[in-house]
Design a protein around this motif. Structure first.
Motif, PDB file in Angstrom:
ATOM      1  N   GLU A  29       0.268  -1.402  -0.054  1.00  0.00           N
ATOM      2  CA  GLU A  29      -0.074   0.346   0.104  1.00  0.00           C
ATOM      3  C   GLU A  29       0.793   1.049   0.106  1.00  0.00           C
ATOM      4  N   ASP A  30       1.777   1.599   1.220  1.00  0.00           N
ATOM      5  CA  ASP A  30       2.703   2.157   0.889  1.00  0.00           C
ATOM      6  C   ASP A  30       3.112   2.801  -0.116  1.00  0.00           C
ATOM      7  N   LYS A  31       3.801   0.898  -1.041  1.00  0.00           N
ATOM      8  CA  LYS A  31       4.420   1.833  -2.344  1.00  0.00           C
ATOM      9  C   LYS A  31       3.840   2.432  -3.340  1.00  0.00           C
ATOM     10  N   GLN A  32       2.442   1.539  -3.311  1.00  0.00           N
ATOM     11  CA  GLN A  32       1.250   2.380  -4.221  1.00  0.00           C
ATOM     12  C   GLN A  32       1.227   3.893  -4.682  1.00  0.00           C
ATOM     13  N   ILE A  33       1.258   4.575  -3.193  1.00  0.00           N
ATOM     14  CA  ILE A  33       0.803   6.118  -2.648  1.00  0.00           C
ATOM     15  C   ILE A  33       1.867   6.529  -3.228  1.00  0.00           C
ATOM     16  N   LEU A  34       3.163   5.521  -3.107  1.00  0.00           N
ATOM     17  CA  LEU A  34       4.566   6.299  -3.483  1.00  0.00           C
ATOM     18  C   LEU A  34       4.382   6.876  -4.439  1.00  0.00           C
ATOM     19  N   SER A  35       4.409   5.744  -5.828  1.00  0.00           N
ATOM     20  CA  SER A  35       4.260   5.253  -6.786  1.00  0.00           C
ATOM     21  C   SER A  35       2.535   6.330  -7.748  1.00  0.00           C
ATOM     22  N   SER A  36       1.970   6.756  -6.791  1.00  0.00           N
ATOM     23  CA  SER A  36       0.723   7.518  -7.310  1.00  0.00           C
ATOM     24  C   SER A  36       1.483   8.432  -6.874  1.00  0.00           C
ATOM     25  N   LEU A  37       2.126   9.100  -6.415  1.00  0.00           N
ATOM     26  CA  LEU A  37       2.596  10.636  -5.904  1.00  0.00           C
ATOM     27  C   LEU A  37       3.625  10.921  -6.987  1.00  0.00           C
ATOM     28  N   LEU A  38       4.359  10.594  -6.912  1.00  0.00           N
ATOM     29  CA  LEU A  38       5.383  10.409  -8.550  1.00  0.00           C
ATOM     30  C   LEU A  38       4.634  10.438 -10.001  1.00  0.00           C
ATOM     31  N   GLU A  39       3.999   9.362 -10.077  1.00  0.00           N
ATOM     32  CA  GLU A  39       3.172   9.517 -11.989  1.00  0.00           C
ATOM     33  C   GLU A  39       1.926  11.182 -11.487  1.00  0.00           C
ATOM     34  N   TYR A  40       1.318  11.330 -10.095  1.00  0.00           N
ATOM     35  CA  TYR A  40       0.901  12.517 -10.541  1.00  0.00           C
ATOM     36  C   TYR A  40       1.983  13.867 -11.429  1.00  0.00           C
ATOM     37  N   VAL A  41       3.174  14.084 -10.306  1.00  0.00           N
ATOM     38  CA  VAL A  41       3.502  15.287 -11.040  1.00  0.00           C
ATOM     39  C   VAL A  41       4.135  14.867 -12.358  1.00  0.00           C
ATOM     40  N   ILE A  42       4.860  13.532 -12.831  1.00  0.00           N
ATOM     41  CA  ILE A  42       4.827  13.650 -14.351  1.00  0.00           C
ATOM     42  C   ILE A  42       3.995  13.727 -14.876  1.00  0.00           C
ATOM     43  N   ASN A  43       2.946  13.140 -14.534  1.00  0.00           N
ATOM     44  CA  ASN A  43       1.687  13.694 -15.849  1.00  0.00           C
ATOM     45  C   ASN A  43       1.291  15.005 -15.225  1.00  0.00           C
ATOM     46  N   SER A  44       1.644  15.712 -14.220  1.00  0.00           N
ATOM     47  CA  SER A  44       1.152  17.320 -13.667  1.00  0.00           C
ATOM     48  C   SER A  44       1.671  18.264 -14.844  1.00  0.00           C
ATOM     49  N   GLN A  45       3.283  17.801 -15.485  1.00  0.00           N
ATOM     50  CA  GLN A  45       3.465  17.865 -16.879  1.00  0.00           C
ATOM     51  C   GLN A  45       3.894  17.813 -18.245  1.00  0.00           C
ATOM     52  N   ASN A  46       2.998  17.003 -18.425  1.00  0.00           N
ATOM     53  CA  ASN A  46       2.705  16.438 -19.335  1.00  0.00           C
ATOM     54  C   ASN A  46       0.814  17.384 -19.769  1.00  0.00           C
ATOM     55  N   GLY A  47       1.713  18.753 -20.712  1.00  0.00           N
ATOM     56  CA  GLY A  47       0.109  19.213 -20.950  1.00  0.00           C
ATOM     57  C   GLY A  47      -1.265  18.512 -21.139  1.00  0.00           C
ATOM     58  N   GLU A  48      -0.781  17.556 -22.310  1.00  0.00           N
ATOM     59  CA  GLU A  48      -2.554  16.371 -22.702  1.00  0.00           C
ATOM     60  C   GLU A  48      -2.705  16.358 -21.107  1.00  0.00           C
ATOM     61  N   ILE A  49      -2.215  16.079 -20.783  1.00  0.00           N
ATOM     62  CA  ILE A  49      -2.329  14.542 -19.362  1.00  0.00           C
ATOM     63  C   ILE A  49      -3.282  15.490 -18.609  1.00  0.00           C
ATOM     64  N   ALA A  50      -2.242  16.952 -18.378  1.00  0.00           N
ATOM     65  CA  ALA A  50      -2.394  18.007 -17.400  1.00  0.00           C
ATOM     66  C   ALA A  50      -4.133  18.452 -17.700  1.00  0.00           C
TER      67      ALA A  50
END
Length: 184
Positions: A29-50
């Motif tokens: 569960e902790d790995k999943q949470i941490l992974s989702s934090l990184l995924e958010y930051v990466i996705n937020s910088q992609n204009g289309e996904i954002a």
């Protein structure tokens, strides 16, 4: 996938708590949470996904910002030399820092703070951060510039500290003596 709806806003009590250490080895569960934090930051910088998911762009996110009071952060940024810093860390800790200060010329922002809060935020110009990656590897990062500032901002979230706590209330743009001005 995390969205802006998952990010708690300034004034929420979790943002002022000292987050708990993550037990090692981390749970799935902790790995999943941490992974989702990184995924958010990466996705937020992609204009289309954002724009598709209405994500506000960010370069870092800490678990307390999604109402999980545990010591986990994710950072994804490219510095002025084109170096990529993309890390998801459990229990990150600043183990040393410079006496010299630095600040972002444009000031700092935060995904948990909706309005712009003008002012200079003094930070250490260089820091060494230790933490554990998603794969269980212990890393030691020597950081300066934007990366050093971002890591300090995210680690502050783990200690219940907000960036604007450092801004001089009487004179928000008071020069920080001998500090390095960093452009974003």
């Amino acid at each position: 996938m995390l969205t802006m709806e998952d990010i708690i806003r300034d004034g929420h009590p979790t943002l002022r708590k000292v987050a708990a250490e993550v037990a090692m080895p981390p749970s799935e569960e902790d790995k999943q949470i941490l992974s989702s934090l990184l995924e958010y930051v990466i996705n937020s910088q992609n204009g289309e996904i954002a724009s598709l998911y209405s994500l506000r762009p960010g370069i870092g996110l800490a678990a307390p910002q999604i109402n999980v009071s545990k010591r986990m952060i994710a950072v994804h940024l490219t510095d002025d030399k084109g170096n990529l810093f993309s890390y998801a860390l459990f229990n990150p800790k600043i183990i040393s820092h410079s006496v010299e200060k630095a600040f972002l010329q444009a000031g700092e922002g935060c995904l948990s703070v909706d309005e712009a809060i003008p002012g200079l935020v003094p930070r250490h110009a260089r820091v060494t951060v230790k933490g554990t990656t998603l794969t269980g590897e212990e890393v030691k990062l020597r950081l300066k510039g934007l990366a050093a500032i971002c890591f300090q901002h995210e680690i502050d979230h783990l200690n219940g500290v907000m960036f604007y706590d450092y801004i001089d209330k009487q004179d928000p743009f008071k020069p920080i003596e001998g500090a390095i001005a960093i452009e974003r």
